[in-house]
Design a protein around this motif. Structure first.
Motif, short mmCIF file in Angstrom:
data_model
loop_
_atom_site.label_atom_id
_atom_site.label_comp_id
_atom_site.label_asym_id
_atom_site.label_seq_id
_atom_site.Cartn_x
_atom_site.Cartn_y
_atom_site.Cartn_z
N MET A 1 -1.73 -10.12 0.47
CA MET A 1 -2.25 -10.22 1.70
C MET A 1 -2.13 -9.15 2.60
N ALA A 2 -2.79 -8.67 3.61
CA ALA A 2 -2.88 -7.78 4.53
C ALA A 2 -3.75 -7.79 5.57
N GLY A 3 -3.60 -7.30 6.70
CA GLY A 3 -4.38 -7.27 7.81
C GLY A 3 -5.37 -6.36 7.73
N LYS A 4 -6.49 -6.09 8.53
CA LYS A 4 -7.27 -5.15 8.42
C LYS A 4 -7.00 -4.09 9.55
N PRO A 5 -7.42 -2.84 9.17
CA PRO A 5 -8.23 -2.26 8.28
C PRO A 5 -7.42 -2.17 6.84
N GLY A 6 -5.93 -2.53 6.95
CA GLY A 6 -5.18 -2.01 5.83
C GLY A 6 -5.50 -2.68 4.58
N TYR A 7 -6.07 -3.91 4.58
CA TYR A 7 -6.55 -4.90 3.68
C TYR A 7 -7.50 -4.09 2.52
N ASP A 8 -6.94 -3.77 1.58
CA ASP A 8 -7.86 -3.07 0.33
C ASP A 8 -7.61 -3.73 -1.10
N LYS A 9 -8.62 -4.47 -1.63
CA LYS A 9 -8.50 -5.24 -3.00
C LYS A 9 -8.25 -4.24 -4.21
N SER A 10 -8.67 -2.86 -4.00
CA SER A 10 -8.18 -1.88 -4.89
C SER A 10 -6.93 -1.77 -5.10
N VAL A 11 -6.18 -1.61 -3.97
CA VAL A 11 -4.69 -1.23 -3.92
C VAL A 11 -4.01 -2.32 -4.81
N SER A 12 -4.36 -3.66 -4.44
CA SER A 12 -3.70 -4.74 -5.32
C SER A 12 -3.89 -4.78 -6.66
N THR A 13 -5.25 -4.38 -6.94
CA THR A 13 -5.62 -4.18 -8.19
C THR A 13 -4.86 -3.24 -8.98
N GLN A 14 -4.64 -2.08 -8.26
CA GLN A 14 -3.68 -1.10 -8.80
C GLN A 14 -2.30 -1.47 -9.16
N ILE A 15 -1.77 -2.33 -8.14
CA ILE A 15 -0.31 -2.50 -8.11
C ILE A 15 -0.28 -3.14 -9.54
N ILE A 16 -0.98 -4.29 -9.78
CA ILE A 16 -0.86 -5.08 -11.18
C ILE A 16 -1.20 -4.16 -12.18
N LEU A 17 -2.00 -3.16 -12.26
CA LEU A 17 -2.30 -2.43 -13.21
C LEU A 17 -0.95 -1.70 -13.63
N ASP A 18 -0.47 -0.81 -12.46
CA ASP A 18 0.81 -0.32 -12.57
C ASP A 18 2.10 -1.07 -13.03
N ALA A 19 2.09 -2.39 -12.78
CA ALA A 19 3.21 -3.09 -13.26
C ALA A 19 2.99 -3.48 -14.62
#
Length: 338
Positions: free
Chosen positions: A90-108
């Motif tokens: 979860m994040a407020g805008k404009p910082g909310y970015d689905k690609s960031v959370s996806t990348q965090i999962i892939l990095d993990a």
């Protein structure tokens, strides 16, 4: 106040976890990034606008004690058991970015030696036996000033049960939505037998910390250990209600057909918000009077098996000469509608 927050649920109650998610999302400061990790026991979770009678085998779910839960986001129906790990960013805008959370999962996952990649609108896939297999699906929710991205990770889920509960009975059920497309899936344990809920949660946290350059102590959350979540009790009441999980369904039509020793019956039901707004009954019975009355009596009733069987029981008192036919109808409808 830290700019990030991590919550780990030790509860496996889907209504509790979805209520926690909703409450945090509504209450969080818009300048904070939140990671919520959780899992559910034996649950089918449907999207906000889905029809559970279309997407799920509701009868088998009831027989096997599988919980139905409706989430706040869109997307398709998914099966959760303790072999799934669920994540919410979860994040407020404009910082909310689905690609960031996806990348965090892939990095993990990469830190665990698993090379996944994003594909399509909301899936993560991995190469397995020479082909791409899906191991994660996601959905999203956004408001004017914030958004969240949540999804599942198949670690060691019972995929045979998944197929059972997400393949509905062969009913003549027509819905105004589009049926979810289900692709081939795999558990990540097929690639790394050691992976489990604790290890993936630990790696997701570390990838989250690394991305934002900050570390915080995770907050353990359960019905016995609740942080301050204003409005949680109201959210949990809604999340666990039949009106939300079933009654929030889109308008649809259900046609039921059966043949008895005394004749055939065809029932057409128009259902809106889980209430019958129109009903038609056709039969070649030699004495159709009671069944003609049934159509009128069904209008306004909730679309639940006991509501229909109660209507038939009332008619049996009014039409005693048709009691055998109406008893047959009760037994049929008790199994035809969950």
């Amino acid at each position: 106040m830290a700019s990030i927050r991590v919550l780990l649920s030790t509860s496996t109650n889907p209504w509790f976890n979805l209520a926690v998610e909703d409450t945090i999302f509504r209450a969080m400061p818009t300048d904070q990034k939140v990671l919520f990790l959780w899992r559910n026991a034996d649950t089918v979770v449907v999207g906000r606008a889905q029809n559970p009678w279309k997407e799920c085998n509701t009868r088998k779910m009831e027989q096997d004690g599988i919980t139905l839960a409706r989430r706040q986001s869109g997307g398709g129906a998914v099966y959760h058991d303790l072999g799934n790990t669920n994540f919410t960013f979860m994040a407020g805008k404009p910082g909310y970015d689905k690609s960031v959370s996806t990348q965090i999962i892939l990095d993990a996952l990469r830190n665990l030696g698993i090379q996944g990649k994003a594909t399509g609108r909301n899936d993560l896939v991995v190469e397995y036996n020479g082909e791409e297999r899906k191991f994660s699906g996601s959905a999203y929710r956004e408001t004017l000033d914030r958004g969240f991205h949540h999804g599942t990770l198949l670690l060691n889920a019972d995929l045979s049960r998944l197929a059972n509960y997400l393949n509905p009975d062969k009913k003549k059920l027509q819905a105004k939505g589009i049926a979810s497309v289900r692709s081939r899936v795999t558990n990540l344990s097929a690639i790394d037998a050691a992976i489990d809920h604790d290890s993936i949660c630990q790696e997701i946290q570390q990838a989250f910390f690394a991305h934002f350059g900050e570390t915080v102590a995770p907050e353990l959350i359960s019905p016995e250990a609740m942080p301050d979540l204003p409005g949680f009790s109201e959210s949990f009441k809604k999340q666990s209600s039949w009106e939300w999980n079933f009654g929030h369904s889109p308008e649809f039509m259900h046609t039921l057909v059966e043949r008895f020793s005394w004749g055939g019956v065809e029932i057409h039901l128009d259902v809106k918000k889980a209430y019958i707004k129109n009903a038609k009954v056709f039969t070649d019975s030699l004495d159709p009077t009671a069944l003609e009355a049934l159509a009128e009596r069904l209008v306004g009733r909730v679309y639940k098996a006991n509501a229909l069987t109660e209507t038939l029981a009332e008619l049996a008192l009014q039409y005693p000469t048709n009691s055998n036919e109406l008893d047959d109808m009760q037994n049929w409808l008790a199994n035809a509608i969950s």
